[in-house]
Design a protein around this motif. Sequence first.
Motif, short mmCIF file in Angstrom:
data_model
loop_
_atom_site.label_atom_id
_atom_site.label_comp_id
_atom_site.label_asym_id
_atom_site.label_seq_id
_atom_site.Cartn_x
_atom_site.Cartn_y
_atom_site.Cartn_z
N SER A 141 47.20 20.95 36.37
CA SER A 141 45.73 20.99 36.31
C SER A 141 45.22 21.65 35.04
O SER A 141 44.13 22.19 35.00
CB SER A 141 45.18 21.72 37.54
OG SER A 141 45.72 23.03 37.63
N ILE A 142 46.02 21.60 33.97
CA ILE A 142 45.64 22.24 32.72
C ILE A 142 44.47 21.50 32.06
O ILE A 142 44.39 20.26 32.12
CB ILE A 142 46.85 22.30 31.75
CG1 ILE A 142 46.52 23.17 30.54
CG2 ILE A 142 47.28 20.90 31.32
CD1 ILE A 142 47.73 23.41 29.64
N SER A 143 43.57 22.25 31.48
CA SER A 143 42.52 21.67 30.65
C SER A 143 43.05 21.68 29.21
O SER A 143 43.09 22.73 28.57
CB SER A 143 41.23 22.48 30.75
OG SER A 143 40.29 22.03 29.79
N GLU A 144 43.46 20.53 28.73
CA GLU A 144 44.12 20.46 27.43
C GLU A 144 43.19 20.90 26.30
O GLU A 144 43.60 21.64 25.39
CB GLU A 144 44.63 19.04 27.18
CG GLU A 144 45.70 18.61 28.18
CD GLU A 144 46.20 17.20 27.92
OE1 GLU A 144 45.53 16.46 27.17
OE2 GLU A 144 47.28 16.84 28.43
N ALA A 145 41.93 20.49 26.38
CA ALA A 145 40.99 20.82 25.30
C ALA A 145 40.71 22.31 25.25
O ALA A 145 40.69 22.92 24.17
CB ALA A 145 39.69 20.05 25.51
N ALA A 155 50.57 32.01 29.88
CA ALA A 155 49.71 32.46 30.97
C ALA A 155 48.38 33.01 30.45
O ALA A 155 47.33 32.82 31.07
CB ALA A 155 50.43 33.51 31.81
N PHE A 156 48.43 33.68 29.29
CA PHE A 156 47.22 34.28 28.72
C PHE A 156 46.25 33.23 28.18
O PHE A 156 45.04 33.33 28.37
CB PHE A 156 47.61 35.25 27.60
CG PHE A 156 46.42 35.91 26.94
CD1 PHE A 156 45.74 36.93 27.60
CD2 PHE A 156 45.99 35.51 25.69
CE1 PHE A 156 44.64 37.54 26.99
CE2 PHE A 156 44.91 36.11 25.08
CZ PHE A 156 44.22 37.13 25.74
N ILE A 157 46.79 32.20 27.52
CA ILE A 157 45.90 31.20 26.90
C ILE A 157 45.48 30.10 27.87
O ILE A 157 44.58 29.31 27.55
CB ILE A 157 46.57 30.55 25.67
CG1 ILE A 157 47.77 29.68 26.10
CG2 ILE A 157 46.98 31.60 24.65
CD1 ILE A 157 48.35 28.84 24.98
N TYR A 158 46.07 30.07 29.04
CA TYR A 158 45.83 28.96 29.97
C TYR A 158 44.37 28.88 30.42
O TYR A 158 43.75 29.89 30.76
CB TYR A 158 46.73 29.11 31.20
CG TYR A 158 46.51 28.02 32.23
CD1 TYR A 158 47.17 26.81 32.14
CD2 TYR A 158 45.62 28.22 33.29
CE1 TYR A 158 46.97 25.80 33.09
CE2 TYR A 158 45.41 27.23 34.24
CZ TYR A 158 46.08 26.02 34.12
OH TYR A 158 45.87 25.05 35.06
N GLU A 175 40.67 25.84 38.24
CA GLU A 175 40.66 27.30 38.13
C GLU A 175 40.52 27.67 36.65
O GLU A 175 41.21 27.10 35.80
CB GLU A 175 41.95 27.89 38.69
CG GLU A 175 42.13 27.67 40.17
CD GLU A 175 41.28 28.60 41.00
OE1 GLU A 175 40.81 29.63 40.44
OE2 GLU A 175 41.08 28.31 42.19
N PRO A 176 39.64 28.61 36.32
CA PRO A 176 39.45 28.93 34.90
C PRO A 176 40.66 29.59 34.26
O PRO A 176 40.89 29.44 33.07
CB PRO A 176 38.25 29.89 34.92
CG PRO A 176 38.22 30.45 36.31
CD PRO A 176 38.73 29.38 37.19
N ARG A 177 41.43 30.33 35.06
CA ARG A 177 42.56 31.06 34.50
C ARG A 177 43.85 30.69 35.23
O ARG A 177 43.86 30.04 36.26
CB ARG A 177 42.32 32.58 34.60
CG ARG A 177 41.06 33.09 33.94
CD ARG A 177 41.04 32.84 32.46
NE ARG A 177 42.14 33.45 31.76
CZ ARG A 177 42.04 34.17 30.65
NH1 ARG A 177 40.86 34.36 30.11
NH2 ARG A 177 43.09 34.66 30.06
N PHE A 178 44.95 31.16 34.64
CA PHE A 178 46.27 30.96 35.23
C PHE A 178 46.30 31.57 36.64
O PHE A 178 45.93 32.72 36.83
CB PHE A 178 47.31 31.64 34.34
CG PHE A 178 48.74 31.43 34.76
CD1 PHE A 178 49.44 30.31 34.35
CD2 PHE A 178 49.39 32.37 35.56
CE1 PHE A 178 50.76 30.12 34.72
CE2 PHE A 178 50.71 32.19 35.93
CZ PHE A 178 51.39 31.06 35.51
N ALA A 179 46.72 30.79 37.64
CA ALA A 179 46.68 31.27 39.02
C ALA A 179 47.67 30.50 39.87
O ALA A 179 48.20 29.46 39.46
CB ALA A 179 45.27 31.12 39.60
#
Length: 404
Positions: A119-123, A171-174, A179-183
């Motif tokens: 579910s990564i937001s590539e942009a 994990a930091f840049i995700y 979800e807005p952050r790594f979770a």
Amino acid sequence: MPQPETLLTQPATLTATPARVESIDILRALTMILMIFVNDLWSLKGIPLWLEHVSHEADGMGLADSVFPAFLFIVGMSLPFAINARRKKGDSGATLVGHVISRSIALLVMGVFLVNGESISEATTGLTRAGWNTLSCLSFILIWNAYPKTVAKWVLYGSKGLGIAVLLILAFIYRGEEEPRFATHWWGILGLIGWAYLAASLVTVFARNRLLFLVSAWTIFVLLSIANHADLLPEAIHVIPGAISGGTLVGLTMGGVVIATLFQTYRNRGDNTKMTLVFLAIAIILIGLAIYTRQFWGISKLRETPAWLFLCSALTILAFIGIYWLTDVAGKANWFTLIKPAGTDTLLCYLMPYFAYAFMGFLHLRLPEVVLIGSIGLLKSFLFALLCAWITGRLNRAGVKLKL
């Protein structure tokens, strides 16, 4: 001849049984080949529905719905051999518990990173899904590779440190689409295996090969599965991860532990015929339980119903009986040489498709439509699974071998 109550109450005799059993490795390899095969079906069109997963609401099973439970069952079958082997090397109970916890954490970490890649937001992240998966899998290898004893300490710790650093940066840049952050959106296949492995391993460590203890533990997790679907569990139990408190996944793994413990006992006595009859009887009973409980909650992988637990356990036992007689008794293990790395380094083989899909994406390669349809497409996916096993074997020879 020992009576059933004696078999239940006395610890299994393990001295004559090796740490690895070829038929279990081959069963694991076949299951991993099937897992890669069914996971690649998304790329195909015009294939039979019975090969695919059924929906969450459906009462039924496709081939894809039987692979993951079989793998969990085989994880359980490996546990008595692995734990006994470590005990023979002098590991204490505390050391074994520490080993179990470290392996579980490794599987949970891998599962969560691969799930976030879905579910990564590539942009927003500034990294493609293919890039995320590649860096994650490379980091897993750097951290958990079984480095030769001749490797310099600075190389060993430097490689592990680099892998950990890359994961922390990822994990930091995700940034995710949902979800807005790594979770932990969910634990992923590897994470679910990690939780089931944790619970079943701890039980196996403390059981010390006492079959009655192991059967009792299996029964408890089966009852948890039934109580969960009957809405009888207290709300407080949800503080325990669902993969454990739900009962079904650990029930599958504990079933494997029970069968392996029985297997050790009968094999050390050289009584293959009685072992086979006992296993067939157990499989028939499990199928009966699946038929009975299906009327209440149906058969469903996604809902992890008790009938799914019983039926998949039975099918895996039947598959093991056939493979044992073919390989260990008839001596045909060489038939499976090509896929054997998928059974001895299963985790590395599982990661191979992530590299393959990323490679195709980086080079903007796409297979011709003709090899993505129907029977030809199925052959393509099967050959792809075989290729993953072959590459795993080549990497093993080159010194890349995952060991948690």
